[in-house]
Design a protein around this motif. Structure first.
Motif, PDB file in Angstrom:
ATOM      1  N   HIS A  35      42.063  41.751  24.826  1.00 21.40           N
ATOM      2  CA  HIS A  35      42.271  40.940  26.025  1.00 21.40           C
ATOM      3  C   HIS A  35      41.027  41.009  27.104  1.00 21.40           C
ATOM      4  O   HIS A  35      40.488  42.051  27.115  1.00 21.40           O
ATOM      5  CB  HIS A  35      43.309  41.765  26.762  1.00 21.40           C
ATOM      6  N   PRO A  36      40.452  39.727  27.130  1.00 16.69           N
ATOM      7  CA  PRO A  36      39.370  39.764  28.008  1.00 16.69           C
ATOM      8  C   PRO A  36      39.431  40.115  29.420  1.00 16.69           C
ATOM      9  O   PRO A  36      40.565  40.026  29.869  1.00 16.69           O
ATOM     10  CB  PRO A  36      39.013  38.169  28.052  1.00 16.69           C
ATOM     11  N   LYS A  37      38.660  41.192  29.675  1.00 19.29           N
ATOM     12  CA  LYS A  37      38.726  41.785  30.878  1.00 19.29           C
ATOM     13  C   LYS A  37      38.684  40.952  32.315  1.00 19.29           C
ATOM     14  O   LYS A  37      39.409  41.242  33.008  1.00 19.29           O
ATOM     15  CB  LYS A  37      37.687  42.950  31.028  1.00 19.29           C
ATOM     16  N   LEU A  38      37.996  39.841  32.140  1.00 20.47           N
ATOM     17  CA  LEU A  38      37.767  38.913  33.241  1.00 20.47           C
ATOM     18  C   LEU A  38      39.391  38.132  33.493  1.00 20.47           C
ATOM     19  O   LEU A  38      39.759  37.919  34.313  1.00 20.47           O
ATOM     20  CB  LEU A  38      36.841  37.960  33.041  1.00 20.47           C
ATOM     21  N   THR A  39      39.891  37.837  32.408  1.00 25.16           N
ATOM     22  CA  THR A  39      41.190  37.212  32.376  1.00 25.16           C
ATOM     23  C   THR A  39      42.240  38.245  32.737  1.00 25.16           C
ATOM     24  O   THR A  39      43.157  37.757  33.987  1.00 25.16           O
ATOM     25  CB  THR A  39      41.559  36.945  31.122  1.00 25.16           C
TER      26      THR A  39
END
Length: 91
Positions: A35-39
């Motif tokens: 999971h992309p942290k920014l998302t």
């Protein structure tokens, strides 16, 4: 903007959010390398902003019909009830 009110609301919400289910769910999503942290951050922050906006809207409407003192009593009793439920709930 009233700085004293800002600090009071910020501190209250910040302390209430620490370690709650929302933060734990966000932590779970962020711990997954896929999971992309920014998302995860953007989605979590957006959800908190939306729920806060709904709270402000509901509080504004409710205050037109119910005294702020009664709202504080209801909210306080609600917090006590939830705390008692958490302490007394059986797993």
């Amino acid at each position: 903007m009233d700085p004293k009110l800002f600090v009071t609301v910020f501190a209250t919400v910040f302390m209430a959010e620490l370690g709650d289910k929302t933060q734990l769910a966000t932590l779970l999503y962020a711990s997954d390398a896929a999971h992309p942290k920014l998302t995860v951050f953007a989605a979590s922050a957006s959800a908190l902003v939306l729920t806060s906006a709904l709270g402000v809207l509901a509080g504004s409407v409710l205050a037109q019909y119910v005294s702020p003192r009664l709202i504080r009593w209801i909210a306080g009793c609600g917090f006590i009830a939830v705390g008692a439920w958490v302490l007394l709930a059986r797993d």
